[in-house]
Design an enzyme around this catalytic site. Sequence first.
Site, PDB file in Angstrom:
ATOM      1  N   LYS A   1       0.841  -1.205   0.000  1.00 15.47           N
ATOM      2  CA  LYS A   1       0.000   0.000   0.000  1.00 15.47           C
ATOM      3  C   LYS A   1       0.875   1.253   0.000  1.00 15.47           C
ATOM      4  CE  LYS A   1      -3.849  -2.387   2.148  1.00 15.47           C
ATOM      5  NZ  LYS A   1      -4.512  -2.851   3.345  1.00 15.47           N
TER       6      LYS A   1
ATOM      7  N   GLN B   1      -4.853  -1.591   9.520  1.00 20.53           N
ATOM      8  CA  GLN B   1      -4.767  -2.926   8.940  1.00 20.53           C
ATOM      9  C   GLN B   1      -5.408  -3.954   9.877  1.00 20.53           C
ATOM     10  OE1 GLN B   1      -3.458  -3.559   5.790  1.00 20.53           O
ATOM     11  NE2 GLN B   1      -4.203  -5.640   6.077  1.00 20.53           N
TER      12      GLN B   1
ATOM     13  N   ASP C   1     -11.220   2.825   3.958  1.00 20.95           N
ATOM     14  CA  ASP C   1     -11.610   1.417   3.833  1.00 20.95           C
ATOM     15  C   ASP C   1     -13.138   1.301   3.751  1.00 20.95           C
ATOM     16  OD1 ASP C   1      -9.735  -0.569   3.552  1.00 20.95           O
ATOM     17  OD2 ASP C   1      -9.215  -0.639   5.683  1.00 20.95           O
TER      18      ASP C   1
END
Length: 286
Positions: free
Chosen positions: A52, A96, A119
């Site tokens: 990422k 994460q 997200d």
Amino acid sequence: MAKIIDGKYIAQQVRCEIKAETQALIAAGIRPGLAVIIVGEDSASKVYVRNKIKACAEVGFHSENYELPAETEQEELLSLIKKLNADPAIHGILVQLPLPRHLDENKVIAAIDPKKDVDAFHIQNVGKIMLGQYDFLPCTPAGVMKLLEYSGIDVAGKDCVVVGRSNIVGKPQAMLLLHANGTVQICHSKTKNLAEKTASADILIVAIGKAKFITGDMIKEGAVVIDVGMDRDENGKLCGDVDFDSCFDKASYLTPVPGGVGPMTITMLLRNTLSAAKLSMKQDIK
Ligand code: NAP
């Protein structure tokens, strides 16, 4: 024989668009910024995070990587999120998952400013997706929709079957197909006669986490088959939830693993971060 949907190529095309838009935004005074937080030593998660950060650099984003020890206290994590919520250089915050067990995932996600929730896991963003009034879409299902769009596959009026009902893939995927006017059925581990349902699908999307589970006899002739799974086969080789070989002759379109949905997920994260940066500009103008 199926046409292979080349996720790597499509992701590259979308990243070129993102890079061009980023350059224009930087010229207007804003560099999109993403903060990624990882807690603990999960090696797969570390690889995802590294990818990422690398992808951010490639399109010209600012990025910050926070690697916290596994024993990090909840309050410590929440105060980092609070600091990033207030940081004007950061437009997207990603924690994460999974987190170590002693941390409350729901509370952590709820602490992220919904306008920086790239997200799209925050309850407010989940609600907006349900209503079809979203700022961000969850990355993997949005990536699947992009693959369909780039491949010229129209969802409207199609019988769509989603296998898997997780909050991050199956449920939002079903909602996006519905918004695109598909007729949607969601299957899960308690579904009766699964093969009958999968075989009724014009568009079949599989996200269950079981290597090569969907076989050729479970799909319709000419179906579009999208494999979200990322599994290991009996030899430890990366594969999907769909048995590629037995579906290849029957499907009209098929995604490979690797090289299908996977490359799209990070790409859509970049897209969301860019959107968040643009949103912040609008707020500044107000
Ligand atoms: P998850 O949270 O474990 O959910 C799995 C879902 O599959 C559940 O809804 C479960 O049903 C259903 N399921 C399990 N076994 C089944 C069976 N035999 N028949 C029908 N349904 C079954 O998984 P996830 O996070 O959605 O991930 C799914 C897969 O996608 C994994 O391989 C993951 O690695 C992959 N993935 C890939 C990407 C990417 O970027 N390519 C991103 C995210 C996930 P119940 O609800 O009834 O338990």
